[in-house]
Motif scaffolding. Structure first.
Motif, PDB file in Angstrom:
ATOM      1  N   GLY A  42       0.822  -1.196   0.000  1.00  0.00           N
ATOM      2  CA  GLY A  42       0.000   0.000   0.000  1.00  0.00           C
ATOM      3  C   GLY A  42       0.855   1.244   0.000  1.00  0.00           C
ATOM      4  N   ARG A  43       0.294   2.331  -0.521  1.00  0.00           N
ATOM      5  CA  ARG A  43       1.025   3.588  -0.531  1.00  0.00           C
ATOM      6  C   ARG A  43       0.060   4.765  -0.559  1.00  0.00           C
ATOM      7  N   LEU A  44       0.575   5.937  -0.253  1.00  0.00           N
ATOM      8  CA  LEU A  44      -0.153   7.185  -0.413  1.00  0.00           C
ATOM      9  C   LEU A  44       0.194   7.716  -1.800  1.00  0.00           C
ATOM     10  N   PHE A  45      -0.761   7.647  -2.703  1.00  0.00           N
ATOM     11  CA  PHE A  45      -0.530   7.974  -4.108  1.00  0.00           C
ATOM     12  C   PHE A  45      -1.149   9.301  -4.521  1.00  0.00           C
ATOM     13  N   PHE A  46      -2.343   9.623  -3.976  1.00  0.00           N
ATOM     14  CA  PHE A  46      -3.141  10.723  -4.497  1.00  0.00           C
ATOM     15  C   PHE A  46      -3.270  11.882  -3.520  1.00  0.00           C
ATOM     16  N   TYR A  47      -3.606  11.613  -2.268  1.00  0.00           N
ATOM     17  CA  TYR A  47      -3.817  12.659  -1.279  1.00  0.00           C
ATOM     18  C   TYR A  47      -2.487  13.044  -0.615  1.00  0.00           C
ATOM     19  N   GLY A  48      -2.550  13.962   0.349  1.00  0.00           N
ATOM     20  CA  GLY A  48      -1.344  14.366   1.042  1.00  0.00           C
ATOM     21  C   GLY A  48      -0.353  15.037   0.111  1.00  0.00           C
ATOM     22  N   GLU A  49       0.917  14.877   0.409  1.00  0.00           N
ATOM     23  CA  GLU A  49       1.971  15.511  -0.389  1.00  0.00           C
ATOM     24  C   GLU A  49       1.948  15.110  -1.868  1.00  0.00           C
ATOM     25  N   PRO A  50       1.605  13.855  -2.228  1.00  0.00           N
ATOM     26  CA  PRO A  50       1.553  13.511  -3.659  1.00  0.00           C
ATOM     27  C   PRO A  50       0.581  14.362  -4.466  1.00  0.00           C
ATOM     28  N   GLY A  51      -0.392  14.988  -3.802  1.00  0.00           N
ATOM     29  CA  GLY A  51      -1.332  15.831  -4.524  1.00  0.00           C
ATOM     30  C   GLY A  51      -0.665  16.954  -5.293  1.00  0.00           C
ATOM     31  N   ARG A  52       0.469  17.410  -4.798  1.00  0.00           N
ATOM     32  CA  ARG A  52       1.194  18.470  -5.506  1.00  0.00           C
ATOM     33  C   ARG A  52       1.718  17.944  -6.847  1.00  0.00           C
ATOM     34  N   ARG A  53       2.171  16.714  -6.850  1.00  0.00           N
ATOM     35  CA  ARG A  53       2.673  16.113  -8.087  1.00  0.00           C
ATOM     36  C   ARG A  53       1.574  15.997  -9.135  1.00  0.00           C
ATOM     37  N   HIS A  54       0.346  15.753  -8.655  1.00  0.00           N
ATOM     38  CA  HIS A  54      -0.779  15.582  -9.582  1.00  0.00           C
ATOM     39  C   HIS A  54      -1.477  16.902  -9.900  1.00  0.00           C
ATOM     40  N   GLY A  55      -1.033  17.990  -9.286  1.00  0.00           N
ATOM     41  CA  GLY A  55      -1.576  19.299  -9.608  1.00  0.00           C
ATOM     42  C   GLY A  55      -2.837  19.679  -8.874  1.00  0.00           C
ATOM     43  N   TYR A  56      -3.155  19.013  -7.759  1.00  0.00           N
ATOM     44  CA  TYR A  56      -4.392  19.294  -7.040  1.00  0.00           C
ATOM     45  C   TYR A  56      -4.207  20.177  -5.812  1.00  0.00           C
ATOM     46  N   ALA A  57      -3.004  20.243  -5.278  1.00  0.00           N
ATOM     47  CA  ALA A  57      -2.803  20.902  -3.992  1.00  0.00           C
ATOM     48  C   ALA A  57      -3.027  22.407  -4.086  1.00  0.00           C
ATOM     49  N   ARG A  58      -3.646  22.965  -3.035  1.00  0.00           N
ATOM     50  CA  ARG A  58      -3.773  24.406  -2.867  1.00  0.00           C
ATOM     51  C   ARG A  58      -3.225  24.757  -1.493  1.00  0.00           C
ATOM     52  N   ASP A  59      -2.733  25.966  -1.369  1.00  0.00           N
ATOM     53  CA  ASP A  59      -2.021  26.352  -0.149  1.00  0.00           C
ATOM     54  C   ASP A  59      -2.972  26.846   0.935  1.00  0.00           C
ATOM     55  N   TYR A  60      -3.567  25.920   1.661  1.00  0.00           N
ATOM     56  CA  TYR A  60      -4.309  26.237   2.882  1.00  0.00           C
ATOM     57  C   TYR A  60      -4.299  24.996   3.754  1.00  0.00           C
ATOM     58  N   ASP A  61      -4.327  25.193   5.065  1.00  0.00           N
ATOM     59  CA  ASP A  61      -4.315  24.066   5.991  1.00  0.00           C
ATOM     60  C   ASP A  61      -5.711  23.512   6.220  1.00  0.00           C
ATOM     61  N   ARG A  62      -6.684  24.417   6.362  1.00  0.00           N
ATOM     62  CA  ARG A  62      -8.072  23.988   6.510  1.00  0.00           C
ATOM     63  C   ARG A  62      -8.952  24.963   5.747  1.00  0.00           C
ATOM     64  N   ALA A  63     -10.156  24.515   5.368  1.00  0.00           N
ATOM     65  CA  ALA A  63     -10.974  25.276   4.428  1.00  0.00           C
ATOM     66  C   ALA A  63     -11.602  26.522   5.040  1.00  0.00           C
TER      67      ALA A  63
END
Length: 442
Positions: A218-239
């Motif tokens: 198993g691995r963390l592929f999509f959420y967390g830090e990998p989200g930056r690689r996939h272009g989904y991350a936005r810079d906020y800690d909570r909404a």
């Protein structure tokens, strides 16, 4: 003289987050003739107050509230018969063991606990006190799953040699595990324990078998830090209050949901818990893409895969037997809107009933040398996991008979947990894990 009516059992609930609502409503509305809710315990008074406000909206009296630190004292003062445990998973064993030693029976949300020491403490306490533990594995009560068990037990496909089980969580439901306390494996045991425990319990129950060996990756592929690689991350800690969260389909806007606002946003000042964390923010320690190969006491094997970032939600379970094949296919949602976080769990576009009506849920038996046939299934509703929640609470709170033996015991809870814990161990070591090396369950 007419016989005296039986006394209603007195229930107390510890942990008043959102997962408590199903149990509270069942107690005060559906089973008030046999059950009485008498108290809440939590470390957050605002959440308990929110539940009491909803009780009053339902025309029921508010119940006593206690800080979690006074849990044991509450049991004696309120003369509690049964404790409902719906806290953060890592604390389940603490409350279960304390309740058993106080002379109470227990109904706990799944998973029963999150690690081997906690599981051992619970099993020991059950043996020492003679009290009972029931684990709320509501998937056992889904009419589809009941029908699968009946077909297998009737021998329609012969002896089961292997099972293939694929579960897809869409980016509405799956993402929610990565914005709340579940994102920390210390709290939840990861999705192998918190979510897949349901599925591992179903396989144990369907096969009437116990897990022997587990090999997993198993691995963390999509959420967390990998989200930056996939272009989904936005810079906020909570909404909440974050400009960058506006328009983000992964952002949960708590203020827009009255229930969530009362339970979490308005309760933050007491414990600092943020229900709306950014799913791509640092701190995620659980996996989102997991594969398992398990061997069972019957000799059967299972290949299992859980994906937490799919575009649709549902599952496929295939049983290969000595006389044919059984296939269960369910589509729970076929589309996730751009406002996915606003939909949340339980708001899928197509529930189980719709899936049956539109051909998106089916059980097929494929015997050797015969035409395949569809297995008829009845008993669905549009809510509550296909009617499973109401059926489960009727057994747990209403005293309904349970000829299928669906009311899961502490032993059942341990066996489901151990498959997930063995998978987690295999993630770490890269090696197969013998379940008995973790814990022997009689």
């Amino acid at each position: 003289m007419s016989p005296e009516p039986e006394r209603r059992l007195r229930y107390a609930l510890v942990g008043t987050g959102a997962r408590a609502e199903m149990f509270v409503r069942a107690l005060v509305l559906d089973h008030r003739d046999t059950a009485e809710l008498v108290a809440f315990a939590d470390n957050n008074q605002a959440r308990m107050d929110a539940h009491n406000s909803w009780l009053e909206e339902l025309g029921r009296d508010a119940v006593a509230t206690y800080p979690a630190s006074e849990f044991v004292a509450m049991l004696g003062k309120e003369r509690v018969d049964v404790v409902l445990v719906t806290t953060v998973d890592r604390t389940h064993d603490e409350y279960i063991v304390a309740a058993l030693h106080a002379g109470c029976d227990v109904i706990t949300e799944k998973p029963m606990t999150v690690d081997v020491p906690g599981c051992r403490r619970i099993l020991d306490a059950v043996a020492q006190t003679g009290r009972g533990v029931r684990v709320a594995f509501n998937y056992r009560y889904n009419p589809l799953h009941e029908r699968v068990r009946q077909v297998l037990a009737d021998g329609e496909i012969g002896e089961v040699g292997s099972v293939h089980f694929e579960w897809l969580l869409d980016v509405r439901h799956g993402a929610d595990y990565f914005r709340r306390w579940h994102r920390d494996k210390a709290n939840s045991g990861g999705l192998m324990v918190h979510k897949a425990g349901h599925h591992f319990d179903l396989v144990n129950w369907w096969l009437d078998a116990v897990p022997v060996q587990v090999y997993a990756a198993g691995r963390l592929f999509f959420y967390g830090e990998p989200g930056r690689r996939h272009g989904y991350a936005r810079d906020y800690d909570r909404a909440h209050g974050a400009v960058a969260a506006a328009g983000d389909p992964f952002a949960l806007q708590l203020a827009a949901h009255p229930r969530l606002r009362a339970l979490y946003l308005e309760a933050e000042t007491e414990d600092g818990y943020h229900r709306d964390q950014n799913v791509f923010a640092p701190g995620v320690t659980i996996e989102d893409d997991m594969s398992v190969l398990a061997t069972y006491s019957t000799g059967a094997t299972m290949t299992y895969h859980l994906t937490a970032y799919a575009p649709w939600e549902g599952y496929r379970v295939m049983f290969n037997g000595s006389r044919g094949r059984l296939e269960l296919e369910v589509v729970e949602s076929d589309f996730v809107s751009p406002y996915a976080a606003g939909e949340l769990k339980g708001a899928a576009l197509h529930g189980v009933q719709a899936a049956v009506e539109e051909g998106w849920a089916k059980i097929t038996v494929r015997p050797f040398w015969e035409q395949p046939r569809q297995v008829p299934v009845t008993g669905y509703t549009r809510t509550g996991h296909g009617g499973a929640d109401a059926k489960m609470t009727a057994v747990l709170f209403g005293g309904e008979t349970d000829p299928m033996g669906r009311a899961a015991t502490a032993r059942d809870g341990a066996l489901a947990l151990l498959t997930g814990l063995a998978a987690n161990r295999s993630f770490e070591t890269g090696q197969p894990v013998q379940v008995a090396d973790l814990l022997t369950v009689d």
